[in-house]
Design a protein around this motif. Structure first.
Motif, short mmCIF file in Angstrom:
data_model
loop_
_atom_site.label_atom_id
_atom_site.label_comp_id
_atom_site.label_asym_id
_atom_site.label_seq_id
_atom_site.Cartn_x
_atom_site.Cartn_y
_atom_site.Cartn_z
N LYS A 104 -9.93 106.09 41.28
CA LYS A 104 -10.12 105.98 39.83
C LYS A 104 -9.06 106.77 39.08
CE LYS A 104 -13.74 106.56 36.33
NZ LYS A 104 -15.15 106.99 36.10
N LYS A 105 -8.65 107.87 39.66
CA LYS A 105 -7.66 108.74 39.01
C LYS A 105 -6.23 108.41 39.43
CE LYS A 105 -11.07 112.44 38.60
NZ LYS A 105 -11.14 112.40 37.13
N GLN A 106 -6.06 107.25 40.09
CA GLN A 106 -4.74 106.76 40.48
C GLN A 106 -4.03 107.66 41.50
OE1 GLN A 106 -3.80 103.65 39.33
NE2 GLN A 106 -5.84 103.68 38.44
N ASP A 107 -4.79 108.43 42.26
CA ASP A 107 -4.23 109.26 43.32
C ASP A 107 -4.42 108.50 44.63
OD1 ASP A 107 -3.41 111.13 45.15
OD2 ASP A 107 -4.90 112.65 44.61
N LEU A 108 -3.51 107.55 44.87
CA LEU A 108 -3.69 106.61 45.96
C LEU A 108 -3.59 107.29 47.33
CD1 LEU A 108 -4.28 103.62 46.21
CD2 LEU A 108 -1.82 103.18 46.38
N ALA A 109 -2.70 108.26 47.47
CA ALA A 109 -2.51 108.93 48.77
C ALA A 109 -3.79 109.63 49.22
CB ALA A 109 -1.36 109.92 48.68
N ASP A 110 -4.40 110.42 48.33
CA ASP A 110 -5.63 111.12 48.69
C ASP A 110 -6.78 110.13 48.88
OD1 ASP A 110 -4.96 113.88 48.87
OD2 ASP A 110 -4.77 113.97 46.70
N ALA A 111 -6.79 109.06 48.10
CA ALA A 111 -7.83 108.04 48.24
C ALA A 111 -7.78 107.41 49.62
CB ALA A 111 -7.68 106.98 47.16
N ILE A 112 -6.57 107.09 50.08
CA ILE A 112 -6.40 106.45 51.39
C ILE A 112 -6.83 107.40 52.51
CG2 ILE A 112 -4.67 105.60 53.02
CD1 ILE A 112 -3.15 104.53 50.51
N ASN A 113 -6.43 108.66 52.41
CA ASN A 113 -6.79 109.64 53.44
C ASN A 113 -8.31 109.80 53.54
OD1 ASN A 113 -4.14 110.16 54.13
ND2 ASN A 113 -3.94 111.88 52.72
N ALA A 114 -8.97 109.95 52.39
CA ALA A 114 -10.42 110.14 52.39
C ALA A 114 -11.13 108.88 52.89
CB ALA A 114 -10.89 110.51 50.99
N ALA A 115 -10.65 107.71 52.46
CA ALA A 115 -11.27 106.45 52.88
C ALA A 115 -11.12 106.24 54.39
CB ALA A 115 -10.64 105.29 52.12
N ASN A 116 -9.96 106.55 54.94
CA ASN A 116 -9.76 106.40 56.37
C ASN A 116 -10.65 107.35 57.17
OD1 ASN A 116 -7.84 104.30 56.66
ND2 ASN A 116 -6.19 105.66 56.02
N GLU A 117 -10.81 108.59 56.69
CA GLU A 117 -11.69 109.54 57.37
C GLU A 117 -13.13 109.07 57.33
OE1 GLU A 117 -11.27 113.90 57.36
OE2 GLU A 117 -9.75 113.59 55.81
N SER A 118 -13.56 108.60 56.17
CA SER A 118 -14.93 108.11 56.04
C SER A 118 -15.17 106.94 57.00
CB SER A 118 -15.19 107.67 54.60
OG SER A 118 -16.49 107.17 54.45
N PHE A 119 -14.22 106.00 57.03
CA PHE A 119 -14.36 104.85 57.91
C PHE A 119 -14.40 105.27 59.38
CE2 PHE A 119 -12.12 101.70 60.61
CZ PHE A 119 -13.11 100.72 60.62
N ALA A 120 -13.57 106.23 59.77
CA ALA A 120 -13.53 106.70 61.16
C ALA A 120 -14.89 107.26 61.58
CB ALA A 120 -12.44 107.75 61.32
N ILE A 121 -15.51 108.02 60.68
CA ILE A 121 -16.83 108.59 60.99
C ILE A 121 -17.86 107.48 61.14
CG2 ILE A 121 -18.71 110.01 60.08
CD1 ILE A 121 -16.52 111.67 58.63
N LEU A 122 -17.90 106.56 60.18
CA LEU A 122 -18.89 105.49 60.22
C LEU A 122 -18.66 104.56 61.41
CD1 LEU A 122 -19.10 104.67 56.42
CD2 LEU A 122 -20.91 105.64 57.83
N SER A 123 -17.40 104.34 61.74
CA SER A 123 -17.08 103.50 62.90
C SER A 123 -17.66 104.11 64.17
CB SER A 123 -15.56 103.35 63.02
OG SER A 123 -15.23 102.55 64.12
N GLN A 124 -17.55 105.44 64.29
CA GLN A 124 -18.09 106.13 65.47
C GLN A 124 -19.61 106.14 65.46
OE1 GLN A 124 -16.80 110.19 65.83
NE2 GLN A 124 -17.52 110.40 67.93
N VAL A 125 -20.19 106.44 64.30
CA VAL A 125 -21.65 106.54 64.20
C VAL A 125 -22.32 105.20 64.48
CG1 VAL A 125 -23.55 106.88 62.55
CG2 VAL A 125 -21.66 108.51 62.62
#
Length: 387
Positions: A104-125
């Motif tokens: 939302k704040k146009q900080d694409l780099a941090d958005a991608i990092n957080a989204a990838n981490e979230s997905f990695a956790i959910l993928s494992q769970v």
């Protein structure tokens, strides 16, 4: 902003206290205390992320610090407890909400990092990576965790699309549809999940429409199929009225594009007529939604924009009366909206748009006097915005 920031950090203080209790509870094997603290932690993180998401003007650095501190403390408790899956879910949700904030704040780099981490956790769970070889195990995962997975994959697709990595984004959306369709089959009464399928098909279509109208049409038909099925069950449900209006409008756009690219007069006219039929259905649904929700002016505004498109299609079909009727009804709606609110710059801009469209229409007909009058009126409307 200062008040909200203070509230955020007050919440962090509470989280630190809760985390301290959780750590001691985990170390002492005090399960009841630990579970109670864990529940409180989830609630507090929700409050913190909601506060950050709704704050206008808050510094990116503040968001980064807040989320980093929360993430570090969750990981410390995880280390003590040996990897509690519920804590993993809480962390995945925190990272997902953080990614949405950064997006939302146009900080694409941090958005991608957080989204990838979230997905990695959910993928494992959830066992997502082994869903093909172990489908029963994946199906046994709680449905709400699989829905979280759908949202996570969808967000990755959205972020990839923002990077213009369209092929990768499309793959993510298709992957999300696969998981979402399984949920809808298992829980057919969950409207939110069914609408998720519809919206994902639309996302795929919005990518395919750039390269293949045939593929895009198939995608939008996928959205139409599920939307129409659920609308038939609940024809008075506003959410399904709005959902079904979407693919009708998208299919109209595809047919109009086909007509624009067609060199044959007869088949071009057929494409425009099909487009007008689709758009007529979308307009009917949008009118119904707007009439039922007069306080939500954005719904009435949707009607005016749909009428603009109806006017364009009548113009393509060489039916100037239809064009004029659509444009003037749109103008009437927009003038009503502009008169209904004091802060009406947005709606005055819409009025100016309508006046310009009418002027263009008269100019195309060779009616220079009327065209000039409406161009002048459009200029006056724009001047009123500046004043």
């Amino acid at each position: 902003i200062v008040g909200t920031t203070a509230a955020v950090f007050a919440g962090l203080f509470l989280i630190s206290t809760v985390l301290g209790l959780m750590t001691r509870s985990a170390q002492n094997a005090a399960t009841a205390n630990y579970n109670a603290s864990k529940g409180a932690l989830g609630d507090l993180i929700t409050l913190i992320t909601s506060g950050l998401r709704d704050t206008k003007g808050i510094e990116i650095a503040t968001v980064q610090k807040v989320l980093s501190l929360v993430d570090q403390t969750i990981q410390k408790v995880q280390a003590v407890n040996g990897g509690d899956p519920e804590l993993s879910n809480i962390r995945a949700e925190m990272l997902y909400q953080g990614a949405k904030m950064f997006q939302k704040k146009q900080d694409l780099a941090d958005a991608i990092n957080a989204a990838n981490e979230s997905f990695a956790i959910l993928s494992q769970v959830t066992g997502y990576e082994i869903r093909t070889s172990h489908p029963a195990a994946f199906a046994a995962v709680p449905a709400i965790r699989r829905w979280d997975l759908v949202l996570s994959i969808e967000l990755l697709g959205d972020l990839l699309r923002q990077q213009k990595k369209y092929a990768d984004a499309r793959k993510r959306f298709v992957d999300a549809i696969e998981v979402n369709n399984l949920l809808v089959t298992e829980f057919p009464d969950n409207d939110n999940w069914a609408q998720g399928v519809s919206q994902l098909y639309t996302r795929v279509g919005d990518i395919d429409v750039m390269t293949s109208l045939v593929e895009a049409e198939n995608d939008y038909q996928g959205s139409m199929t599920i939307s129409a099925r659920y609308f038939a069950r609940k024809p008075n449900d506003e959410s399904w009225q709005r959902e079904l209006a979407g693919p009708y409008a998208k299919l109209s756009d595809v047919s109009q594009r086909k007509g624009d690219a067609d060199g044959n007069v007869d088949s071009r006219k057929t494409s425009y007529s099909i487009a007008l039929d689709y758009l007529g259905n979308s307009l009917c649904l949008r009118r119904q939604v707007a009439v039922s929700n007069l306080a939500k002016t954005e719904y009435t505004r949707d009607v005016s924009y749909t009428l603009d498109r109806v006017g364009v299609l009548h113009e393509r079909l060489s039916y100037p009366v239809g064009t004029e009727l659509a444009y003037f009804e749109s103008l009437r709606i927009r003038r009503g909206l502009a008169a209904s609110v004091s802060d009406n710059a947005l709606y005055l801009g819409d009025v100016a748009l309508s006046l310009s469209l009418i002027a263009d229409h008269y100019l195309a007909l060779g009616n220079l006097q009327s065209a000039l009058a409406f161009y002048d009126a459009a200029a006056d409307a724009r001047d009123a915005i500046i004043k």
